[in-house]
Design a protein around this motif. Structure first.
Motif, mmCIF file in Angstrom:
data_model
loop_
_atom_site.group_PDB
_atom_site.id
_atom_site.type_symbol
_atom_site.label_atom_id
_atom_site.label_comp_id
_atom_site.label_asym_id
_atom_site.label_seq_id
_atom_site.Cartn_x
_atom_site.Cartn_y
_atom_site.Cartn_z
ATOM 1 N N LEU A 1 0.846 -1.187 0.000
ATOM 2 C CA LEU A 1 0.000 0.000 0.000
ATOM 3 C C LEU A 1 0.877 1.230 0.000
ATOM 4 N N ARG A 2 0.469 2.232 -0.751
ATOM 5 C CA ARG A 2 1.169 3.511 -0.667
ATOM 6 C C ARG A 2 0.541 4.308 0.450
ATOM 7 N N THR A 3 1.328 4.671 1.395
ATOM 8 C CA THR A 3 0.788 5.398 2.542
ATOM 9 C C THR A 3 1.447 6.756 2.626
ATOM 10 N N ILE A 4 0.823 7.666 3.337
ATOM 11 C CA ILE A 4 1.460 8.974 3.469
ATOM 12 C C ILE A 4 2.678 8.817 4.367
ATOM 13 N N ASP A 5 3.613 9.704 4.159
ATOM 14 C CA ASP A 5 4.847 9.633 4.928
ATOM 15 C C ASP A 5 4.580 10.122 6.342
ATOM 16 N N ALA A 6 4.378 9.202 7.208
ATOM 17 C CA ALA A 6 3.950 9.558 8.556
ATOM 18 C C ALA A 6 5.031 10.296 9.336
ATOM 19 N N THR A 7 6.242 10.247 8.843
ATOM 20 C CA THR A 7 7.311 10.888 9.615
ATOM 21 C C THR A 7 7.169 12.399 9.619
ATOM 22 N N ASN A 8 6.501 12.922 8.590
ATOM 23 C CA ASN A 8 6.375 14.375 8.519
ATOM 24 C C ASN A 8 5.032 14.874 9.032
ATOM 25 N N TYR B 1 5.218 4.253 8.462
ATOM 26 C CA TYR B 1 3.779 4.256 8.195
ATOM 27 C C TYR B 1 2.966 3.493 9.221
ATOM 28 N N GLU B 2 3.586 2.518 9.789
ATOM 29 C CA GLU B 2 2.804 1.666 10.679
ATOM 30 C C GLU B 2 2.215 2.464 11.822
ATOM 31 N N SER B 3 2.761 3.671 12.012
ATOM 32 C CA SER B 3 2.381 4.403 13.201
ATOM 33 C C SER B 3 0.886 4.604 13.306
ATOM 34 N N PHE B 4 0.232 4.696 12.178
ATOM 35 C CA PHE B 4 -1.188 4.958 12.319
ATOM 36 C C PHE B 4 -2.002 3.676 12.423
ATOM 37 N N HIS B 5 -1.305 2.601 12.420
ATOM 38 C CA HIS B 5 -1.979 1.353 12.726
ATOM 39 C C HIS B 5 -1.272 0.763 13.897
ATOM 40 N N SER B 6 -1.959 -0.057 14.568
ATOM 41 C CA SER B 6 -1.221 -0.800 15.561
ATOM 42 C C SER B 6 -1.628 -2.236 15.422
ATOM 43 N N ASN B 7 -0.690 -3.044 15.105
ATOM 44 C CA ASN B 7 -1.033 -4.461 15.048
ATOM 45 C C ASN B 7 -0.100 -5.220 15.945
ATOM 46 N N GLY B 8 0.523 -4.498 16.824
ATOM 47 C CA GLY B 8 1.343 -5.187 17.799
ATOM 48 C C GLY B 8 2.573 -5.819 17.223
ATOM 49 N N ASN B 9 3.104 -5.264 16.151
ATOM 50 C CA ASN B 9 4.302 -5.894 15.603
ATOM 51 C C ASN B 9 5.555 -5.228 16.116
ATOM 52 N N GLY B 10 5.398 -4.489 17.146
ATOM 53 C CA GLY B 10 6.602 -3.989 17.776
ATOM 54 C C GLY B 10 6.930 -2.569 17.406
ATOM 55 N N VAL B 11 6.215 -1.999 16.506
ATOM 56 C CA VAL B 11 6.538 -0.656 16.068
ATOM 57 C C VAL B 11 6.386 0.350 17.199
ATOM 58 N N SER B 12 5.345 0.170 17.945
ATOM 59 C CA SER B 12 5.045 1.191 18.938
ATOM 60 C C SER B 12 5.759 0.932 20.246
#
Lengths: 682, 567
Positions: free
Chosen positions: B158-165, B345-356
């Motif tokens: 998926l193309r997602t917006i660049d959440a870093t900015n 990008y994962e930041s706006f989802h949380s699926n518990g894969n360790g990102v957060s």
């Protein structure tokens, strides 16, 4: 469910091999419409009908799109691999999940290699090969196909069960003292005696070796023999196994009985050096006069003439074990490499599982060398002409065409006009000369290409007549006399009598993991291969016989075995793409693979760029297509003047062992297993 | 702005065709009669006929021999994913370097896209002119190939917006818009897109990808009032189209529409749409899976939800709470708060894969890891089930739904709604008006966000693929080629194939003379890492001091700042 098929461009089935499941499948689909599906011809018809559309489509794609099918995969995981060699299309099918695409491609190359060993340079002419693979005479065809089919089956069995055929390198029995004794025996007693005997009918034993199942106990090459390539040796082992299959369950004595007599313990082990001695170059020049540099003059040799006369006397081999197999093997001489030179192979069973193999040079083999030289010259010429080069540009850089002209004139004269084949060769040659050399003629131009092709075909036909044809009229067959063979057999039997039981067990448990456990805790298995000599060592992993491996017999042992087999395939895949170091963590295991180069003194050479090959490139291995020889040649370009050696190490460790320790183990194994003294670690 | 989306730069697809064998049954029938669509369209007709005829013919022959349809066909220079269904024969060809699994995925996506917008393929060809449908195949194919970099040939993402900015709160706002819309019982689920990129989504990645096709189409066409799908009453900003979903994909986001709902993922819709989103939601709003966390409630009450002030959100030391194991695209407030500047990008989802979990206590990491691995096999199988083989699923009944699109300049609210929604003027107006203000606000904020420089380059290359959300994080430049990147892409492609074929494979290091690449995967993600420079010059003999074997450690360390936690 397996099948292998060779078809001509006109969709004629030149050879097929199917397992019972595949046969049933075909009969189920086709049998309904076929009123009597019994017998070979009916099955052959149905298989050819079923495959015809694929074959024709494949040929259409090549003609019109310059691309061809390499594989099909169906949703139920059936795999079809296709490969075209010249005008023959090979198709390999698997529908039982036991073989992957790479296995099938390898199988195709192995069959190709076998046809080369069996038919020699006849394989260079598609037209002649077609006739050879599919003899008109149905009985003869049935016999040939059966032979090829059983070779294929034997290969399949070895590839699935024998580590040396998994990695395609020869495994030696690790018992240095005995090996040395045997080599000495072969050299001083056996070969010397055979070659000085009057009953050898002009044949000369070049190589002699003793096999214990698939493992090499001793190998000796006579002084004026060229070395036997690993690829050829592996095929010969398959052929020997095919003739005298190892009955894996019954022929082994109880291991406990023999273990006490075995030479295990702190002996000074070493692997015997393969003969011949290093000064091969000088010795080969000292052989029969004329051999090598100027083969043409040899045709005045009375030996040759005698052989020519005896051509007619070659007969259909009866099921007489003393009749040798004609095999075509690579010979490397000072002036170059001669592929597919005729030899006779004598496979003498000593005891079940132990076989003596003799390879002899036949007296007419010089004809083959000349034929090859001419074939090469015409092939090069044809290539240049088809590339658009004309005149002197087309003939540059090889033996001048004029030199070939002189030699070929003499060659035809020596063959004698009585032969039908040589008559046709002469006719074609006169035509060629008229086109090429006549003032005002087309000369060396595109117009000469068809004539080049015809010359090649005629040369192959002469070769076929000299080395393959089984003529009906019989007198004394060309071979070492049966009595001589029997003497050889009993000499070696006598020599090994006390060792035979030990050898049979030893071949099953050549080296064992137990000896490594203390130094390498966590190590489960390893395979080490010296690709420069085509030899490998690995702890035994036999599960089929009564005496189980150290891993036991259960599902775990089977699981590890399967992992090892998969690992080899996977690392080949990476090697094909240029990766020489690969490590994985897979389930509870940690796998490592390393390939590296050393010079003769054991100095580790820098890893260079390895070639990146396409997915459908020839299989990586040594049996069918010697990848490693090409790799060594490629690598040696940047290491001029050095002898480059190539090694491989595969290890399986328990996953709980820290990666650092695993790598240390690998390093120790790598340095100890192939020390300059080549003392295998035990 | 959207030009980058439509750029046909490196094409991964070399051929695509749909051939209808039922049109070529008789002796005199021409092969061309059966060609429904052929890409590239400029291919000479006789070459088209040759390829269609030969591939379909040989394919049928092999299928008959094996009593099973062909799925992959390789030539020396191209490999084709094949689908055979009834008399239809699809073939999609790619260069041989592209992993086979990726080619098959692309073809499945393409066929599923067609079915999503047109329903059953056979019926579409009965009802429509072939030219019309040909242009649709072309459109879908070009969409799937758009903006693909080398890595996109390997991972369909998926193309997602660049959440870093982007201020995390904007992402939260987008999620809340979607939630608010769901209060209308006719609205199933939806997503918010900005300039062809996902801002927030409640539906599966596969469905989101499909929805995005229509979005980009309406964008390029521009709002046209005479379009049957546009509604004049909303100033041309709203359009709709009929879409077709399989029962299984419907079940994924409609907890009540299916008998076999695997998880209860959605907040229960007890209340009616009572307030518009421009009001700040209060703490007493939906007590649901995702919103039950006290921190979330506090967060909402503490600060202005739409505040664009990043310092405020970053400074708040919210206590850590375990995420719901799998919240299917619902926003996780922790994730948004925790994510540092360089997050992905994962930041706006949380699926518990360790990102957060960056900076979180180890015990918590552990906890999350166990959750992920617990769902292990299920997840892998689930992935397969999400893209069911179209050949087989063509039989499965398709359920018509309506895709509702509300566009505010570059921003689009896309909702999957019950077909009766369009005739229910009250509901429609309610959804429209309740979200309008928020959409305007969100659009204004997103528009001002500069594209920004891509993340820190660093002396290394990496690619991190989230298999659950189909998102890719990488520091490779988007332009294909790049001699420096090629060894990395090549290794990634090989390793990805290996990971796909070997379920038990966890990590691998492979080294050629020029590059050593480390790959590792869990059920939820695949990560690839290559360190630049350093002396790779060595003999290749096993050596534990070899730099290649320090890659796992380096990857773990370096990728933390990209929000990739390799545990």
């Amino acid at each position: 469910m397996k099948c292998l098929l060779i078809a001509s461009e006109s969709a004629e089935v030149l050879f097929h091999w199917t397992d019972p499941e595949f046969q049933q499948n075909v009969q189920k689909q086709y049998g309904a419409s076929q009123e009597d599906g019994q017998g070979l011809p009916a099955f052959e018809d149905s298989i050819s009908t079923l495959f015809a559309p694929i074959i024709i489509s494949c040929i259409t794609m090549v003609d019109r799109l310059r691309d061809s099918y390499t594989s099909f995969t169906t949703e139920n995981h059936h795999i079809y691999v296709l490969h075209q060699f010249d005008e023959c299309l090979y198709i390999a099918v698997n529908g039982d999940g036991e073989e992957g695409e790479c296995d099938l491609r390898r199988k195709i190359y192995v069959v190709k290699k076998m046809t080369e060993v069996l038919f020699g340079m006849v394989t260079l002419s598609s037209n002649l090969l077609r006739k050879e693979l599919r003899p008109q005479d149905t009985e003869q065809r049935a016999r040939l196909w059966k032979h090829l089919q059983s070779l294929l089956q034997t290969y399949g069995h070895l590839r699935e069960n024998d580590q040396s055929f998994l990695v395609e390198a020869v495994e030696r029995l690790i018992h240095p003292t005995l090996c040395e004794q045997c080599i000495e025996f072969l050299e001083r007693r056996l070969v010397q005696q055979l070659n000085s005997s009057g009953e050898r009918a002009g044949e000369e034993v070049m190589h002699a070796f003793i096999l214990v199942h698939t493992k090499l106990l001793a190998f000796y090459s006579s002084r004026n023999a060229s070395s036997l390539s690993t690829s050829d040796l592996l095929v010969l082992i398959i052929m020997a196994q095919n003739m005298y299959p190892s009955n894996t369950d019954s022929d082994d004595p109880n291991p406990e009985d023999v273990e006490s007599t075995s030479g295990s313990g702190p002996e000074s082990f070493y692997t015997p050096e393969p003969s011949p001695p290093p000064d091969r170059g000088s010795s080969s020049s000292g052989e029969k006069p004329g051999r090598g540099s100027t083969p043409v003059f040899e045709f005045v040799d009375p030996d040759v003439q005698m052989a020519e006369d005896s051509l007619q006397t070659l007969e259909v081999p009866p099921p007489d074990p003393s009749t040798p197999r004609r095999v075509f093997l690579e010979v490397s001489l000072k002036d170059g490499l001669y592929p597919m030179m005729p030899h006779s192979m004598y496979c003498l069973p000593l005891w079940p599982g132990i076989t003596l193999v003799l390879l002899t040079k036949i007296p007419t083999s010089a004809v083959a060398m000349s034929v090859y030289t001419f074939l090469e010259a015409f092939a090069k010429l044809e290539k240049r002409l088809s590339e658009g080069q004309e005149g002197s540009a087309a003939t540059r850089g090889q033996r001048t065409i004029h030199e070939v002209r002189g030699k070929l004139d003499k060659f035809i004269k020596a063959l004698g006009p009585t032969e039908i084949q040589s008559g046709q060769l002469q006719k074609e040659w006169i035509e060629f000369k008229n086109l090429a050399f006549t003032r005002g003629g087309p000369g060396f131009s595109r117009h000469l290409i068809p004539s080049c092709k015809k010359m090649k075909t005629q040369l192959c036909a002469v070769y076929r007549q000299c080395f393959l044809l089984e003529s009906g009229s019989s007198s004394i067959p060309q071979r070492l006399s049966p009595g001589l063979q029997e003497r050889a057999q009993s000499m070696v039997q006598e020599k090994l009598m006390d060792w035979k039981d030990f050898l049979l067990v030893k071949s099953r448990r050549n080296i064992t993991m137990v000896s490594y456990l203390e130094d390498f805790p966590g190590l489960i298995h390893f395979i080490c291969v010296d690709r420069s000599t085509g030899q490998m060592i690995a702890p035994s992993l036999n599960l089929t016989e009564r005496n189980t491996s150290e891993l036991g017999k259960g599902p775990l042992a089977q699981f590890i075995r399967r992992k090892v087999w998969t690992l080899v395939n996977t690392t080949r895949r990476y090697l094909q793409k240029g990766y020489s170091t690969v490590t994985f963590r897979d389930g509870d295991f940690y796998f490592c693979y390393f390939l590296w180069f050393e010079n003769e003194t054991g100095f580790k050479l820098e890893a260079g760029d390895l070639p990146v090959l396409s997915d459908d490139s020839a299989p990586i291995g040594m049996l069918a297509w010697d990848y490693y020889r090409k790799l060594l040649r490629y690598y040696s370009k940047s290491h001029q003047g050095e002898v480059v050696k190539c090694y491989e190490l595969l290890t399986v460790h328990l996953g709980v062992v820290p990666a650092e320790i695993i790598l240390q183990h690998c390093r120790q194994l790598a340095s100890k297993l192939w020390e300059p003294s080549r003392n295998p670690l035990l | 702005v959207m030009t980058e989306l439509m750029q046909p730069d490196s094409r991964r697809c070399t051929y695509f065709f749909l051939y209808d064998g039922s049109k070529v049954k008789g002796e005199g029938d021409l092969t061309r009669e059966g060609i429904c669509y052929f890409y590239p369209e400029e291919t000479p007709l006789d070459e088209q006929e040759l390829l269609c005829g030969q591939l379909a013919g040989a394919g049928r022959c092999v299928s008959e021999l094996s009593s099973s349809p062909v799925c992959v066909l390789r030539l020396r220079r191209n490999k084709f994913a094949i689908r055979m269904k009834d008399d239809f024969f699809w073939a999609l060809g790619c260069p041989v370097e592209v992993p086979t699994i990726s080619v098959c995925e692309l073809l499945d996506q393409l066929i599923n896209l067609f079915r999503f917008y047109n329903g059953s393929v056979r019926r579409s060809y009965q009802l429509n002119r072939p030219e019309t449908l040909a242009s649709r195949w072309a459109q879908y194919l070009s969409h799937l190939q758009s903006g693909s970099s080398d890595l996109h040939h390997i991972f369909s993402c998926l193309r997602t917006i660049d959440a870093t900015n982007i201020d995390p709160l904007l992402l939260l706002k987008a999620a809340l818009i979607l939630q608010a819309c769901q209060r209308c019982p006719l609205v199933s689920a939806g997503c918010v897109l900005f300039r062809g990129r996902v801002v927030s989504t409640q539906i599966s990645p596969e469905l989101t990808m499909k929805v995005m096709v229509h979005e980009s189409e309406t964008y390029t066409k521009g709002p046209r009032c005479n379009d049957p799908g546009t509604f004049n009453s909303f100033g041309g900003a709203v359009s709709s189209t009929t879409v077709f979903l399989t029962r299984s994909s419907l079940a994924k986001f409609l907890p009540f529409s299916s008998h076999s709902t695997p998880h209860k993922k959605k907040p229960t819709r007890k209340t009616r749409l009572s307030r518009t989103l421009s009001n700040t939601p209060s703490t007493e709003s939906e007590p649901s899976d995702a919103f039950s966390s006290p921190s979330f409630s506090r967060r909402l009450s503490d600060s202005s939800v739409f505040s664009p002030d990043p310092s405020q959100s970053g400074a708040d030391p919210t206590p850590q709470q375990p995420d719901p194991p799998f919240s299917n695209g619902e926003p996780s407030p922790e994730a948004e708060e925790e994510v540092p500047e360089e997050s992905n990008y994962e930041s706006f989802h949380s699926n518990g894969n360790g990102v957060s979990q960056i900076g979180a206590e180890e015990s918590r990491d552990h906890n999350v890891f166990e959750e992920v691995s617990g769902g292990g096999c299920g997840n892998v199988q689930g992935r397969g089930a999400e893209s069911p083989d179209p050949a087989r699923s063509d039989d499965s009944p398709l359920i018509p739904m309506t895709l509702y699109l509300h566009r505010v300049k570059g921003l689009v609210l896309a909702l999957l709604v019950e077909p009766c929604f369009l005739s229910d003027t009250d509901s429609m107006e309610e959804v429209y008006h309740s979200s309008l203000a928020s959409l305007n606000g969100l659009e204004a904020h997103l528009r001002t966000v500069s594209p920004g420089a891509s993340g820190p380059q660093g002396p290394y290359l990496f690619a991190h693929f989230d298999c659950v959300q189909s998102t890719l994080t990488t520091n490779l430049s988007a332009r294909p080629g790049g001699a420096l990147q090629r060894p990395f892409v090549r290794a990634t492609s090989l390793l990805h194939s290996h990971f796909c074929n070997t379920e038990t494979l966890q990590e691998a290091i492979i080294r050629s003379a020029g590059a050593a690449v480390y790959g590792t995967r869990s059920v939820a993600q695949e990560t690839y890492f290559q360190q630049h420079g350093g002396s790779l010059r060595n003999s290749g003999i096993p050596n534990h001091q070899d730099s290649a074997f320090s890659l796992p450690g380096k990857a773990r360390h370096r990728l933390l700042k990209h929000g990739v936690n390799l545990i």
